[in-house]
Write a protein that holds these residues in place. Structure first.
Motif, PDB file in Angstrom:
ATOM      1  N   ILE A 160       8.889 -13.652  33.701  1.00  0.00           N
ATOM      2  CA  ILE A 160      10.004 -13.419  35.249  1.00  0.00           C
ATOM      3  C   ILE A 160      11.195 -14.214  34.925  1.00  0.00           C
ATOM      4  N   PRO A 161      12.115 -13.594  34.131  1.00  0.00           N
ATOM      5  CA  PRO A 161      13.294 -14.067  34.553  1.00  0.00           C
ATOM      6  C   PRO A 161      13.864 -14.821  34.996  1.00  0.00           C
ATOM      7  N   THR A 162      14.279 -16.324  34.185  1.00  0.00           N
ATOM      8  CA  THR A 162      15.066 -17.533  35.286  1.00  0.00           C
ATOM      9  C   THR A 162      16.634 -17.560  35.144  1.00  0.00           C
ATOM     10  N   VAL A 163      17.089 -17.922  35.692  1.00  0.00           N
ATOM     11  CA  VAL A 163      18.237 -18.412  35.957  1.00  0.00           C
ATOM     12  C   VAL A 163      18.938 -19.294  34.768  1.00  0.00           C
ATOM     13  N   TRP A 164      18.972 -19.146  33.853  1.00  0.00           N
ATOM     14  CA  TRP A 164      19.230 -20.471  32.725  1.00  0.00           C
ATOM     15  C   TRP A 164      20.128 -21.854  32.438  1.00  0.00           C
ATOM     16  N   GLN A 165      19.036 -22.536  32.069  1.00  0.00           N
ATOM     17  CA  GLN A 165      19.396 -23.765  32.681  1.00  0.00           C
ATOM     18  C   GLN A 165      19.576 -24.205  31.300  1.00  0.00           C
ATOM     19  N   PRO A 166      20.572 -25.231  30.257  1.00  0.00           N
ATOM     20  CA  PRO A 166      20.962 -26.134  29.183  1.00  0.00           C
ATOM     21  C   PRO A 166      19.555 -26.660  29.506  1.00  0.00           C
ATOM     22  N   ARG A 167      19.185 -26.840  28.071  1.00  0.00           N
ATOM     23  CA  ARG A 167      18.322 -27.703  27.915  1.00  0.00           C
ATOM     24  C   ARG A 167      18.161 -28.510  26.304  1.00  0.00           C
ATOM     25  N   ARG A 168      17.734 -29.616  26.098  1.00  0.00           N
ATOM     26  CA  ARG A 168      18.157 -30.436  24.618  1.00  0.00           C
ATOM     27  C   ARG A 168      16.749 -29.781  23.805  1.00  0.00           C
ATOM     28  N   ALA A 169      16.966 -29.926  22.352  1.00  0.00           N
ATOM     29  CA  ALA A 169      15.355 -30.310  21.665  1.00  0.00           C
ATOM     30  C   ALA A 169      14.866 -31.204  22.330  1.00  0.00           C
ATOM     31  N   PHE A 170      13.396 -30.638  22.080  1.00  0.00           N
ATOM     32  CA  PHE A 170      12.281 -31.381  21.976  1.00  0.00           C
ATOM     33  C   PHE A 170      11.505 -30.960  21.848  1.00  0.00           C
ATOM     34  N   GLN A 171      10.445 -32.104  21.657  1.00  0.00           N
ATOM     35  CA  GLN A 171       9.362 -31.972  20.791  1.00  0.00           C
ATOM     36  C   GLN A 171       8.037 -32.083  21.505  1.00  0.00           C
ATOM     37  N   GLY A 172       6.750 -30.875  22.340  1.00  0.00           N
ATOM     38  CA  GLY A 172       6.161 -30.878  22.620  1.00  0.00           C
ATOM     39  C   GLY A 172       6.414 -30.327  24.123  1.00  0.00           C
ATOM     40  N   ASP A 198      13.121 -28.973  40.189  1.00  0.00           N
ATOM     41  CA  ASP A 198      14.221 -29.341  38.825  1.00  0.00           C
ATOM     42  C   ASP A 198      13.658 -27.902  38.481  1.00  0.00           C
ATOM     43  N   ALA A 199      13.267 -27.102  38.466  1.00  0.00           N
ATOM     44  CA  ALA A 199      13.217 -25.698  38.063  1.00  0.00           C
ATOM     45  C   ALA A 199      14.470 -25.263  38.412  1.00  0.00           C
ATOM     46  N   PRO A 200      14.408 -23.926  37.571  1.00  0.00           N
ATOM     47  CA  PRO A 200      15.466 -23.041  37.292  1.00  0.00           C
ATOM     48  C   PRO A 200      15.317 -21.480  38.752  1.00  0.00           C
ATOM     49  N   ALA A 201      15.605 -21.602  38.903  1.00  0.00           N
ATOM     50  CA  ALA A 201      15.108 -20.260  40.326  1.00  0.00           C
ATOM     51  C   ALA A 201      14.652 -18.945  39.221  1.00  0.00           C
ATOM     52  N   ASP A 202      14.445 -18.038  39.996  1.00  0.00           N
ATOM     53  CA  ASP A 202      13.964 -16.748  39.711  1.00  0.00           C
ATOM     54  C   ASP A 202      14.921 -15.761  39.883  1.00  0.00           C
ATOM     55  N   LEU A 203      15.263 -15.470  38.133  1.00  0.00           N
ATOM     56  CA  LEU A 203      16.092 -13.724  38.712  1.00  0.00           C
ATOM     57  C   LEU A 203      16.312 -13.111  39.579  1.00  0.00           C
ATOM     58  N   THR A 204      17.072 -12.824  40.438  1.00  0.00           N
ATOM     59  CA  THR A 204      16.489 -11.052  41.568  1.00  0.00           C
ATOM     60  C   THR A 204      17.061 -10.578  41.504  1.00  0.00           C
TER      61      THR A 204
END
Length: 145
Positions: free
Chosen positions: A96-108, A116-122
């Motif tokens: 399910i494609p979402t609006v893009w939301q930047p995220r820095r790298a992390f483990q796990g 806080d979740a990005p919305a789905d693309l409609t």
């Protein structure tokens, strides 16, 4: 209360690459006569599994942006042949494609609340989905997606 996970999608350059990998894996399982499910294996078992199974999704970070999600269907803890505890997060194979939301790298993986979740693309965002992956990535790098 619904809760989600967010995870880096390592080795994948686009949503299309992820879909191709899922399709290949499911076809391979079918040809080998094993259970045809899509899952992601992790080292840790989520402690908040009940909340994840209440309609939660796994949000994938591809090239520095959350771009897509999959519904979490089941959490299957197991012990591998080396005696190490692991967990299979069984996912609905549909992306399910979402609006893009930047995220820095992390483990796990990390928990991600619904707020806080990005919305789905409609359907109204179909123009974004029609763009080639490279162009979407360039637009995202410029902060335009």
């Amino acid at each position: 209360m619904i809760l989600n996970l967010v995870k880096l999608c390592v080795g994948v350059d686009s949503v299309e690459d992820l879909q191709a990998s899922i399709d290949f894996g499911l076809a391979d399982k079918k040809s080998r006569g094993v259970e045809v499910i899509q899952f992601h294996t992790t080292r840790m078992v989520p402690k908040r599994a009940d909340e994840l199974l209440d309609g939660g999704s796994l949000y994938w970070v591809i090239k520095g942006n959350i771009q897509v999600r999959q519904y979490i269907q089941e959490i299957r803890p197991f012990t591998d042949p080396a005696g190490i505890s692991r967990c299979r997060i069984v996912l609905e194979p549909r992306l399910i494609p979402t609006v893009w939301q930047p995220r820095r790298a992390f483990q796990g993986w990390r928990y991600l609340s619904v707020k806080d979740a990005p919305a789905d693309l409609t359907a109204g965002d179909s123009g974004i989905l029609a763009l080639p992956p490279e162009l979407r990535r360039e637009l995202a790098d410029l902060g335009l997606l």
